[in-house]
Design an enzyme around this catalytic site. Structure first.
Site, PDB file in Angstrom:
ATOM      1  NE  ARG A  80      -4.034  -1.670  -0.070  1.00 14.66           N
ATOM      2  CZ  ARG A  80      -4.175  -2.513  -0.949  1.00 14.66           C
ATOM      3  NH1 ARG A  80      -2.936  -2.864  -1.422  1.00 14.66           N
ATOM      4  NH2 ARG A  80      -5.298  -3.503  -0.818  1.00 14.66           N
ATOM      5  CD  GLU A 136      -3.454   3.024  -5.885  1.00 13.83           C
ATOM      6  OE1 GLU A 136      -4.412   2.257  -6.338  1.00 13.83           O
ATOM      7  OE2 GLU A 136      -2.708   2.386  -5.583  1.00 13.83           O
ATOM      8  CG  HIS A 160      -3.277  -1.121  -6.988  1.00 12.42           C
ATOM      9  ND1 HIS A 160      -3.661  -0.230  -5.772  1.00 12.42           N
ATOM     10  CD2 HIS A 160      -3.553  -2.367  -6.313  1.00 12.42           C
ATOM     11  CE1 HIS A 160      -3.929  -1.220  -4.905  1.00 12.42           C
ATOM     12  NE2 HIS A 160      -3.800  -2.463  -5.217  1.00 12.42           N
TER      13      HIS A 160
END
Length: 214
Positions: free
Chosen positions: A139, A168, A187
């Protein structure tokens, strides 16, 4: 496993100077010396994995056959996995600073949340050697982005593979986009055509285990 494969791929992207080779290829330049000066190996490299849970152990399992030494970092020390040898170890978080100065590859697999928020500090970054590469597939809240930008921009670490970010999508204004020693992915380190099949298989294993306990 998919996350582990992404990390392995990113490590060899840096170790084998694939970006430099591709840049030279586009210019039709044959420069063995320039490329060879950037080449490194996983053999006998020191790999530190922050967050040595299920994913961290899988990353270590795929890396170990290349001959590296692995240090898994957890909040509390536990039994080592079967693939460890005498030069591998598991340490508690409070001992992290002691190993950073000898780390060649730092892999972050930490979860998000208040407990990990900015847990990796400027002081931690300052202990890393200039040849160290950083990989984050956990993360993006675990450090301040500006601290990471600073060490990358000033070449105080060699480079970074970043799949996760505090915000994000990553802002188009982020300085990370323009750094030539950074590899950014949106991601998706776990993305794969087999993702759903693997998810179902893991779910069935958990159900079978629970049923077996009753």
């Amino acid at each position: 496993r998919m996350i582990a494969e992404s990390v392995v791929g990113a490590i060899f992207y840096f170790c084998k100077a694939f970006k430099l080779s591709h840049d030279l290829q586009k210019k039709r330049l044959w420069d063995r010396k320039k490329v060879s000066e950037k080449l490194t190996s996983l053999y006998r490299a020191e790999v530190t994995i922050l967050g040595f849970g299920k994913i961290g152990k899988e990353i270590g399992r795929l890396l170990k056959p290349f001959g590296c030494h692995i240090t898994g970092v957890k909040r509390s020390v536990s039994s080592p996995p079967s693939y460890f040898d005498a030069k591998d170890r598991i340490i508690a978080w409070e001992n992290l600073s002691d190993v950073l100065k000898t780390t060649d590859h730092l892999i972050m697999v930490l979860p998000g949340g208040a407990e990990t928020d900015r847990i990796f500090t400027r002081e931690h970054f300052g202990r890393l050697p200039s040849h160290c590469f950083l990989y984050n597939v956990g993360r993006g809240n675990v450090y301040e982005e500006r601290d990471l930008v600073e060490v990358l921009k000033n070449r105080r670490i060699a480079g970074a593979y970043l799949d996760v970010f505090a915000e994000e999508p990553l802002s188009r204004n982020s300085a990370l986009w323009s750094l030539d020693n950074v590899l950014i992915q949106p991601h998706l380190s776990a993305a794969s055509p087999q993702y759903l099949d693997l998810f179902v298989e893991e779910w069935l294993e958990k159900i079978s285990h629970l049923v077996g306990q009753n």
